[in-house]
Design a protein around this motif. Structure first.
Motif, PDB file in Angstrom:
ATOM      1  N   ILE A   1      72.037  17.789  46.174  1.00 39.71           N
ATOM      2  CA  ILE A   1      72.477  18.794  45.200  1.00 39.71           C
ATOM      3  C   ILE A   1      73.803  19.381  45.666  1.00 39.71           C
ATOM      4  O   ILE A   1      73.886  19.979  46.740  1.00 39.71           O
ATOM      5  CB  ILE A   1      71.459  19.954  45.085  1.00 39.71           C
ATOM      6  CG1 ILE A   1      70.046  19.433  44.827  1.00 39.71           C
ATOM      7  CG2 ILE A   1      71.901  20.942  44.006  1.00 39.71           C
ATOM      8  CD1 ILE A   1      69.810  18.864  43.463  1.00 39.71           C
ATOM      9  N   LEU A   2      74.828  19.210  44.838  1.00 39.92           N
ATOM     10  CA  LEU A   2      76.137  19.796  45.145  1.00 39.92           C
ATOM     11  C   LEU A   2      76.523  20.754  44.027  1.00 39.92           C
ATOM     12  O   LEU A   2      75.976  20.701  42.920  1.00 39.92           O
ATOM     13  CB  LEU A   2      77.217  18.721  45.258  1.00 39.92           C
ATOM     14  CG  LEU A   2      77.094  17.735  46.411  1.00 39.92           C
ATOM     15  CD1 LEU A   2      76.310  16.514  45.990  1.00 39.92           C
ATOM     16  CD2 LEU A   2      78.473  17.319  46.903  1.00 39.92           C
ATOM     17  N   CYS A   3      77.476  21.619  44.327  1.00 38.53           N
ATOM     18  CA  CYS A   3      77.961  22.514  43.274  1.00 38.53           C
ATOM     19  C   CYS A   3      79.413  22.873  43.544  1.00 38.53           C
ATOM     20  O   CYS A   3      79.936  22.606  44.625  1.00 38.53           O
ATOM     21  CB  CYS A   3      77.123  23.784  43.203  1.00 38.53           C
ATOM     22  SG  CYS A   3      77.308  24.836  44.642  1.00 38.53           S
ATOM     23  N   CYS A   4      80.031  23.460  42.534  1.00 35.88           N
ATOM     24  CA  CYS A   4      81.422  23.873  42.697  1.00 35.88           C
ATOM     25  C   CYS A   4      81.515  25.110  43.573  1.00 35.88           C
ATOM     26  O   CYS A   4      80.508  25.705  43.950  1.00 35.88           O
ATOM     27  CB  CYS A   4      82.111  24.035  41.358  1.00 35.88           C
ATOM     28  SG  CYS A   4      81.517  25.402  40.369  1.00 35.88           S
ATOM     29  N   GLU A   5      82.712  25.490  43.867  1.00 36.32           N
ATOM     30  CA  GLU A   5      82.951  26.472  44.925  1.00 36.32           C
ATOM     31  C   GLU A   5      82.456  27.879  44.593  1.00 36.32           C
ATOM     32  O   GLU A   5      81.975  28.601  45.455  1.00 36.32           O
ATOM     33  CB  GLU A   5      84.452  26.477  45.261  1.00 36.32           C
ATOM     34  CG  GLU A   5      84.860  27.369  46.394  1.00 36.32           C
ATOM     35  CD  GLU A   5      85.351  28.726  45.922  1.00 36.32           C
ATOM     36  OE1 GLU A   5      85.489  29.610  46.782  1.00 36.32           O
ATOM     37  OE2 GLU A   5      85.586  28.911  44.720  1.00 36.32           O
ATOM     38  N   GLY A   6      82.600  28.284  43.345  1.00 42.18           N
ATOM     39  CA  GLY A   6      81.977  29.534  42.957  1.00 42.18           C
ATOM     40  C   GLY A   6      82.825  30.771  43.083  1.00 42.18           C
ATOM     41  O   GLY A   6      82.304  31.872  43.271  1.00 42.18           O
ATOM     42  N   MET A   7      84.132  30.642  42.978  1.00 41.87           N
ATOM     43  CA  MET A   7      84.972  31.849  43.048  1.00 41.87           C
ATOM     44  C   MET A   7      84.798  32.728  41.817  1.00 41.87           C
ATOM     45  O   MET A   7      84.734  33.948  41.913  1.00 41.87           O
ATOM     46  CB  MET A   7      86.440  31.417  43.202  1.00 41.87           C
ATOM     47  CG  MET A   7      87.444  32.551  43.135  1.00 41.87           C
ATOM     48  SD  MET A   7      87.916  32.846  41.408  1.00 41.87           S
ATOM     49  CE  MET A   7      88.816  34.380  41.627  1.00 41.87           C
ATOM     50  N   CYS A   8      84.695  32.092  40.661  1.00 38.59           N
ATOM     51  CA  CYS A   8      84.591  32.866  39.420  1.00 38.59           C
ATOM     52  C   CYS A   8      83.114  33.006  39.034  1.00 38.59           C
ATOM     53  O   CYS A   8      82.233  32.453  39.670  1.00 38.59           O
ATOM     54  CB  CYS A   8      85.373  32.175  38.309  1.00 38.59           C
ATOM     55  SG  CYS A   8      84.691  30.579  37.844  1.00 38.59           S
ATOM     56  N   LEU A   9      82.872  33.746  37.969  1.00 30.18           N
ATOM     57  CA  LEU A   9      81.484  33.983  37.549  1.00 30.18           C
ATOM     58  C   LEU A   9      80.755  32.686  37.206  1.00 30.18           C
ATOM     59  O   LEU A   9      79.581  32.511  37.572  1.00 30.18           O
ATOM     60  CB  LEU A   9      81.490  34.926  36.334  1.00 30.18           C
ATOM     61  CG  LEU A   9      80.135  35.222  35.728  1.00 30.18           C
ATOM     62  CD1 LEU A   9      79.228  35.941  36.720  1.00 30.18           C
ATOM     63  CD2 LEU A   9      80.312  36.067  34.459  1.00 30.18           C
TER      64      LEU A   9
ATOM     65  N   LEU B   1      76.167  20.387  40.120  1.00 27.95           N
ATOM     66  CA  LEU B   1      76.221  21.533  39.211  1.00 27.95           C
ATOM     67  C   LEU B   1      77.641  22.065  39.222  1.00 27.95           C
ATOM     68  O   LEU B   1      78.084  22.686  40.199  1.00 27.95           O
ATOM     69  CB  LEU B   1      75.255  22.640  39.668  1.00 27.95           C
ATOM     70  CG  LEU B   1      73.776  22.492  39.286  1.00 27.95           C
ATOM     71  CD1 LEU B   1      73.164  21.226  39.851  1.00 27.95           C
ATOM     72  CD2 LEU B   1      72.996  23.706  39.745  1.00 27.95           C
ATOM     73  N   ASP B   2      78.379  21.786  38.161  1.00 30.52           N
ATOM     74  CA  ASP B   2      79.728  22.331  38.026  1.00 30.52           C
ATOM     75  C   ASP B   2      79.685  23.490  37.052  1.00 30.52           C
ATOM     76  O   ASP B   2      78.996  23.444  36.028  1.00 30.52           O
ATOM     77  CB  ASP B   2      80.693  21.248  37.524  1.00 30.52           C
ATOM     78  CG  ASP B   2      81.490  20.615  38.648  1.00 30.52           C
ATOM     79  OD1 ASP B   2      81.875  21.335  39.592  1.00 30.52           O
ATOM     80  OD2 ASP B   2      81.731  19.403  38.587  1.00 30.52           O
ATOM     81  N   GLY B   3      80.445  24.529  37.381  1.00 27.97           N
ATOM     82  CA  GLY B   3      80.398  25.743  36.572  1.00 27.97           C
ATOM     83  C   GLY B   3      81.121  25.633  35.257  1.00 27.97           C
ATOM     84  O   GLY B   3      80.886  26.430  34.344  1.00 27.97           O
ATOM     85  N   CYS B   4      82.000  24.652  35.120  1.00 31.22           N
ATOM     86  CA  CYS B   4      82.720  24.474  33.847  1.00 31.22           C
ATOM     87  C   CYS B   4      83.308  23.073  33.809  1.00 31.22           C
ATOM     88  O   CYS B   4      83.212  22.316  34.778  1.00 31.22           O
ATOM     89  CB  CYS B   4      83.808  25.526  33.679  1.00 31.22           C
ATOM     90  SG  CYS B   4      85.285  25.216  34.671  1.00 31.22           S
TER      91      CYS B   4
END
Ligand code: SF4
Length: 157
Positions: free
Chosen positions: A33-41, A90-93
């Protein structure tokens, strides 16, 4: 203007991450499971959901991967990726930061990509985590994690 960048892989590694990877490698292969960095909401929601999914809802079936760890020459996180049953990002956008980084590190990989902003409900177009109540971020992350746990692992504690 360049349309690609090169990143030098590092000989350095995170001791805690290596130990986590060592423990995980001693057991059966799991989904990464990977995801983006998460700086923004949006990214923060994706990151929290990834951690909930990987560490709380489906820890027997998943392993969390630090995408910074993909930039190491060898060792923990890259090894976990190589032995993963499936890679879930999981990418936030739609900028798909984590997907692009992961594909740079593993060009042949065919990850399953989820854009978590399509699964959340924030009024307006907030950018930072200071623009919505903490409880709302938590609820959105929990909803995303629960939906993915149900979809991929049939579990939703
Ligand atoms: S994918 Fe979107 S939400 Fe995630 S870090 Fe990149 S720009 Fe931010």
């Amino acid at each position: 203007m360049t349309d690609t960048i090169q990143v030098k892989l590092s000989n350095r590694s995170c001791a805690a991450g290596l130990e986590y990877a060592r423990r995980q490698s001693a057991g059966p292969a799991k989904d990464a499971i990977l995801c983006c960095e998460g700086m923004c909401l949006k990214g923060e929601t994706a990151r929290r959901a990834a951690n909930l999914l990987g560490h709380r809802l489906a820890p027997e079936k998943t392993v969390r991967i630090c995408h910074g760890g993909l930039l190491e020459k060898s060792g923990g996180m890259r090894d976990l990726m190589q032995r993963a049953n499936r890679v879930l990002i999981l990418d936030g956008c739609g900028m798909a930061c984590c997907t692009r980084l992961t594909k740079a590190a593993f060009p042949e990989l065919q990850p399953e990509v989820v854009f978590t902003d399509k699964m959340t409900s924030y009024d307006g177009n907030p950018f930072g985590i200071d623009e919505v109540p903490e409880a709302e971020i938590t609820a959105n992350a929990q909803n995303v994690a629960a939906a993915l746990a149900d979809k991929y692992y049939g579990c939703c504690q």
